[in-house]
Write a protein that holds these residues in place. Sequence first.
Motif, mmCIF file in Angstrom:
data_model
loop_
_atom_site.group_PDB
_atom_site.id
_atom_site.type_symbol
_atom_site.label_atom_id
_atom_site.label_comp_id
_atom_site.label_asym_id
_atom_site.label_seq_id
_atom_site.Cartn_x
_atom_site.Cartn_y
_atom_site.Cartn_z
ATOM 1 N N GLY A 93 0.782 -1.232 0.000
ATOM 2 C CA GLY A 93 0.000 0.000 0.000
ATOM 3 C C GLY A 93 0.812 1.281 0.000
ATOM 4 O O GLY A 93 0.259 2.372 -0.108
ATOM 5 N N GLU A 94 2.145 1.187 0.114
ATOM 6 C CA GLU A 94 3.010 2.366 0.147
ATOM 7 C C GLU A 94 3.609 2.615 -1.235
ATOM 8 O O GLU A 94 4.129 1.689 -1.867
ATOM 9 C CB GLU A 94 4.146 2.162 1.157
ATOM 10 N N LEU A 95 3.550 3.873 -1.700
ATOM 11 C CA LEU A 95 4.172 4.243 -2.968
ATOM 12 C C LEU A 95 5.681 4.212 -2.786
ATOM 13 O O LEU A 95 6.221 4.932 -1.946
ATOM 14 C CB LEU A 95 3.714 5.638 -3.399
ATOM 15 N N ILE A 96 6.364 3.360 -3.572
ATOM 16 C CA ILE A 96 7.818 3.232 -3.414
ATOM 17 C C ILE A 96 8.601 3.727 -4.627
ATOM 18 O O ILE A 96 9.811 3.912 -4.542
ATOM 19 C CB ILE A 96 8.228 1.783 -3.071
ATOM 20 N N ALA A 97 7.913 3.945 -5.749
ATOM 21 C CA ALA A 97 8.588 4.472 -6.942
ATOM 22 C C ALA A 97 7.540 5.079 -7.862
ATOM 23 O O ALA A 97 6.388 4.633 -7.882
ATOM 24 C CB ALA A 97 9.348 3.364 -7.665
ATOM 25 N N MET A 98 7.955 6.092 -8.637
ATOM 26 C CA MET A 98 7.026 6.708 -9.589
ATOM 27 C C MET A 98 7.788 7.359 -10.730
ATOM 28 O O MET A 98 8.991 7.595 -10.651
ATOM 29 C CB MET A 98 6.112 7.723 -8.910
ATOM 30 N N ALA A 99 7.053 7.638 -11.793
ATOM 31 C CA ALA A 99 7.567 8.368 -12.952
ATOM 32 C C ALA A 99 6.356 8.912 -13.695
ATOM 33 O O ALA A 99 5.263 8.344 -13.619
ATOM 34 C CB ALA A 99 8.382 7.455 -13.865
ATOM 35 N N GLY A 100 6.557 10.010 -14.407
ATOM 36 C CA GLY A 100 5.430 10.577 -15.143
ATOM 37 C C GLY A 100 5.863 11.553 -16.199
ATOM 38 O O GLY A 100 7.018 11.584 -16.617
ATOM 39 N N ARG A 101 4.897 12.338 -16.607
ATOM 40 C CA ARG A 101 5.109 13.364 -17.633
ATOM 41 C C ARG A 101 4.811 14.721 -17.033
ATOM 42 O O ARG A 101 3.967 14.843 -16.153
ATOM 43 C CB ARG A 101 4.164 13.125 -18.805
ATOM 44 N N ARG A 102 5.464 15.739 -17.579
ATOM 45 C CA ARG A 102 5.218 17.092 -17.081
ATOM 46 C C ARG A 102 5.057 18.039 -18.258
ATOM 47 O O ARG A 102 3.960 18.230 -18.736
ATOM 48 C CB ARG A 102 6.351 17.524 -16.136
ATOM 49 N N LEU A 103 6.123 18.625 -18.733
ATOM 50 C CA LEU A 103 6.029 19.636 -19.790
ATOM 51 C C LEU A 103 5.742 18.997 -21.143
ATOM 52 O O LEU A 103 6.252 17.923 -21.446
ATOM 53 C CB LEU A 103 7.335 20.428 -19.882
ATOM 54 N N ARG A 104 4.946 19.714 -21.945
ATOM 55 C CA ARG A 104 4.699 19.277 -23.318
ATOM 56 C C ARG A 104 4.841 20.489 -24.227
ATOM 57 O O ARG A 104 4.255 21.529 -23.974
ATOM 58 C CB ARG A 104 3.282 18.716 -23.454
ATOM 59 N N VAL A 105 5.663 20.323 -25.251
ATOM 60 C CA VAL A 105 5.783 21.320 -26.310
ATOM 61 C C VAL A 105 5.675 20.563 -27.620
ATOM 62 O O VAL A 105 5.870 19.350 -27.653
ATOM 63 C CB VAL A 105 7.108 22.122 -26.218
ATOM 64 N N ASP A 106 5.364 21.248 -28.666
ATOM 65 C CA ASP A 106 5.091 20.614 -29.950
ATOM 66 C C ASP A 106 6.138 19.558 -30.302
ATOM 67 O O ASP A 106 7.306 19.874 -30.520
ATOM 68 C CB ASP A 106 5.018 21.680 -31.043
ATOM 69 N N GLY A 107 5.712 18.294 -30.314
ATOM 70 C CA GLY A 107 6.587 17.194 -30.700
ATOM 71 C C GLY A 107 7.416 16.589 -29.581
ATOM 72 O O GLY A 107 8.145 15.627 -29.806
ATOM 73 N N PHE A 108 7.323 17.134 -28.372
ATOM 74 C CA PHE A 108 8.144 16.685 -27.248
ATOM 75 C C PHE A 108 7.308 16.570 -25.980
ATOM 76 O O PHE A 108 6.473 17.428 -25.703
ATOM 77 C CB PHE A 108 9.282 17.679 -26.973
ATOM 78 N N THR A 109 7.568 15.532 -25.189
ATOM 79 C CA THR A 109 6.946 15.373 -23.868
ATOM 80 C C THR A 109 8.038 15.029 -22.871
ATOM 81 O O THR A 109 8.902 14.192 -23.134
ATOM 82 C CB THR A 109 5.875 14.264 -23.873
ATOM 83 N N GLU A 110 7.984 15.676 -21.708
ATOM 84 C CA GLU A 110 9.029 15.513 -20.694
ATOM 85 C C GLU A 110 8.750 14.340 -19.757
ATOM 86 O O GLU A 110 7.678 14.231 -19.167
ATOM 87 C CB GLU A 110 9.136 16.796 -19.860
ATOM 88 N N LEU A 111 9.742 13.489 -19.588
ATOM 89 C CA LEU A 111 9.762 12.461 -18.561
ATOM 90 C C LEU A 111 10.162 13.163 -17.272
ATOM 91 O O LEU A 111 11.152 13.888 -17.247
ATOM 92 C CB LEU A 111 10.785 11.377 -18.917
#
Length: 177
Positions: A93-111
């Motif tokens: 039940g405890e979050l131990i790791a994560m990853a996601g997306r944040r910034l988006r600009v034309d043709g690019f998405t940030e990890l």
Amino acid sequence: SELARAYPGAGLIEVEGTAIADVLPVGVGVASRIPLVQMTAEALTPSSRSVAYETLTEADAPAMLALATLTKPGPFRSSTRKLGPFIGVKQDGELIAMAGRRLRVDGFTELSGICTHPDHRGKGLAAALSRAVVAEILATGETAFLHAFADHEATIAFYGSLGFEVRARMTYTVLAD
């Protein structure tokens, strides 16, 4: 400035050598300038490693902020999760790791927001989650990108092992409050 007081650590990312500080409005000071590298990936290196994960929701917001506060993967605030989606691994039940997306600009998405609780490092969780997010980004036809501290050689090497290459040296100009 009001922005820096409302959002400690707020700043601007610029290509190294540009002078954004010279064109800031009067009264907006600079707290620090942090060297970064911007890395991009148009393909992932091969790997057979994967991990069971789930899409994180609003209910996970406190755990996400707590994990990011503990591990300091870079700027992460309570509302950063809304820029996602973010995925994570939980144990008991405890979050131990994560990853996601944040910034988006034309043709690019940030990890972004890649972090693993210190008690669970060395198990390949960050790599597996990063690969899952980047695979989704690449499947849309976009290029994945990220920013890493320029003096964190191990971090840069880690992302290089996934297929990222340094695109440019950048500067994170942190505004003073």
